[in-house]
Design a protein around this motif. Sequence first.
Motif, PDB file in Angstrom:
ATOM      1  N   HIS A   1       0.507  -1.305  -0.203  1.00  0.00           N
ATOM      2  CA  HIS A   1       0.100  -0.373   0.007  1.00  0.00           C
ATOM      3  C   HIS A   1       1.256   1.168  -0.232  1.00  0.00           C
ATOM      4  CE1 HIS A   1       0.603   0.072   4.041  1.00  0.00           C
ATOM      5  NE2 HIS A   1       0.608   0.908   4.562  1.00  0.00           N
ATOM      6  N   ASP A   2       1.645   0.807   0.463  1.00  0.00           N
ATOM      7  CA  ASP A   2       3.048   3.031   0.869  1.00  0.00           C
ATOM      8  C   ASP A   2       4.559   2.355  -0.135  1.00  0.00           C
ATOM      9  OD1 ASP A   2       2.039   4.530   2.160  1.00  0.00           O
ATOM     10  OD2 ASP A   2       2.419   4.297   3.991  1.00  0.00           O
ATOM     11  N   LEU A   3       4.136   1.825  -1.137  1.00  0.00           N
ATOM     12  CA  LEU A   3       5.780   1.870  -2.350  1.00  0.00           C
ATOM     13  C   LEU A   3       5.813   2.979  -2.436  1.00  0.00           C
ATOM     14  CD1 LEU A   3       4.988  -1.372  -3.976  1.00  0.00           C
ATOM     15  CD2 LEU A   3       5.728  -0.962  -2.081  1.00  0.00           C
ATOM     16  N   GLY A   4       4.980   4.031  -2.427  1.00  0.00           N
ATOM     17  CA  GLY A   4       5.403   5.306  -3.211  1.00  0.00           C
ATOM     18  C   GLY A   4       6.421   5.971  -1.966  1.00  0.00           C
ATOM     19  N   LYS A   5       6.304   5.577  -1.120  1.00  0.00           N
ATOM     20  CA  LYS A   5       7.110   6.323   0.092  1.00  0.00           C
ATOM     21  C   LYS A   5       9.093   5.659  -0.213  1.00  0.00           C
ATOM     22  CE  LYS A   5       3.042   7.531   2.986  1.00  0.00           C
ATOM     23  NZ  LYS A   5       2.857   7.552   4.703  1.00  0.00           N
ATOM     24  N   GLY A   6       8.510   5.267  -1.210  1.00  0.00           N
ATOM     25  CA  GLY A   6      11.066   4.485  -1.329  1.00  0.00           C
ATOM     26  C   GLY A   6      11.264   5.287  -1.619  1.00  0.00           C
ATOM     27  N   THR A   7      12.082   4.682  -2.718  1.00  0.00           N
ATOM     28  CA  THR A   7      13.588   6.143  -3.379  1.00  0.00           C
ATOM     29  C   THR A   7      13.835   5.389  -4.684  1.00  0.00           C
ATOM     30  OG1 THR A   7      15.682   5.111  -2.195  1.00  0.00           O
ATOM     31  CG2 THR A   7      13.759   6.730  -1.291  1.00  0.00           C
ATOM     32  N   THR A   8      12.716   5.305  -5.459  1.00  0.00           N
ATOM     33  CA  THR A   8      13.169   4.650  -6.384  1.00  0.00           C
ATOM     34  C   THR A   8      13.280   5.909  -7.198  1.00  0.00           C
ATOM     35  OG1 THR A   8      10.852   3.250  -6.730  1.00  0.00           O
ATOM     36  CG2 THR A   8      11.984   3.573  -8.911  1.00  0.00           C
ATOM     37  N   PRO A   9      14.408   5.687  -8.130  1.00  0.00           N
ATOM     38  CA  PRO A   9      15.385   7.272  -8.664  1.00  0.00           C
ATOM     39  C   PRO A   9      13.944   6.897  -9.734  1.00  0.00           C
ATOM     40  CG  PRO A   9      16.626   4.688  -8.878  1.00  0.00           C
ATOM     41  CD  PRO A   9      15.506   4.728  -8.002  1.00  0.00           C
ATOM     42  N   ALA A  10      13.902   8.478 -10.498  1.00  0.00           N
ATOM     43  CA  ALA A  10      13.420   8.651 -11.665  1.00  0.00           C
ATOM     44  C   ALA A  10      13.653   8.663 -12.583  1.00  0.00           C
ATOM     45  CB  ALA A  10      13.694  10.600 -10.976  1.00  0.00           C
ATOM     46  N   ASP A  11      14.206   7.716 -13.450  1.00  0.00           N
ATOM     47  CA  ASP A  11      14.710   6.988 -14.355  1.00  0.00           C
ATOM     48  C   ASP A  11      14.344   5.776 -14.329  1.00  0.00           C
ATOM     49  OD1 ASP A  11      15.941   6.088 -12.563  1.00  0.00           O
ATOM     50  OD2 ASP A  11      18.081   5.832 -14.577  1.00  0.00           O
TER      51      ASP A  11
END
Length: 426
Positions: A265-275
């Motif tokens: 539910h909260d994966l969007g709070k991670g630090t996935t690079p913009a690319d």
Amino acid sequence: MNIFLVGGALRDHLLGRPVSDHDWLVVGATPEEMVRRGYLPVGRDFPVFLHPRTREEYALARTERKSAPGYRGFTVHASPDVTLEQDLARRDLTVNAIALPAERVSADGRFDPTPDALADPFHGQRDLRDKVLRHVTDAFREDPVRILRVARFAARFDDFTVAPETLALMREMVAAGEADALVAERVWQELSRGLMETRPSRMFDVLRACGALAVLLPEVDRLWGVPQRAEHHPEIDAGVHLMMVLDTSARLAASLAVRFACLMHDLGKGTTPADVLPRHPDHEQRSVALLQQVCERWRVPVDVRELAEVVAREHGHIHGSGALDAVGLVRLLERCDAFRKPARFAEVLLACECDSRGRLGFEHTPYPQRPRLLAVLAAATGVATDVVARAAQQAGATGPKIGEAIHRARVDAVAATGAVGAVRAP
């Protein structure tokens, strides 16, 4: 030809747990002999047979030799000269490498083994007493699925520890690229089973400790070290919070779909690079995009995926639903497709409750949003939509206008409950 009861039945019996099924090992037989005795061959990759009466599985003793990377990268050798100890040596954990002669098992499947009756060449009974998950031999490295199995067993037997040498071997396997070679079906099979265990967070603790989580679920792995803030809650590490939410779902006996939604539910709070993934204006939409990547990668079933998407997109709105008026509440129900799928909406609310209670000191805090929104849904679904539609048609409405009339009737029904504030025009 000698037959032995092996594996989980013995392990669970020795632990005082219920025994659900039996696995049998046949030493000294050929496939042809098994068929002559009436056994039905079912094994595709190695010789497994169904008993002619009980339909339980009987596998011929075998050895395995690594021949290529990945789950299928080994050669199986099954013949009458393979001994009991050789077969036990290729098993994953010592606690699963114990055998009991079939004559010690009654016709109805009951048994009460004494220590001297057990074949235990790798000291599985000792590790059961010491509560240790330990690999049997270096043959463990031949099957990368065993990384996931150890993690799953850690979630089931939550008071066991993984032996340091086993964890080191798992790290070596990950570094050698074995986890990259896992096929989607086996990953989902093990992950889904682990999610349904007593303490699912331990599965992810073990996967993270050996480096496999960063390979299999980097979207989840990146949450550790990210501050998690929420109104009326103390700050907490996002990864730690996620594991508490997951364990809350287990404590509340939630379904697999709810537990998976809690994990995602909260994966969007991670630090996935913009690319890797472009930035979204809010973390909910970002969570949905990352969730979709995970589901495609591991071929997550559609019903499980869809519930997780609703939770990822709407959990913030559900948490804050106490501030919504009747219009906002009905729109929330519509976005969640609650009128067509009320049972799924109830599970969405359970996942949101797990999220709210997944913090130290809040484990037993009531979550009023859940009963309130269920009551709101009941009021809105009480509207006789066919009657409203006919009245709208008689007044000359067509197409979307009929839908708007039904929407307004549902808003009025929710407002009439007295549980919300003044109704604003839609």
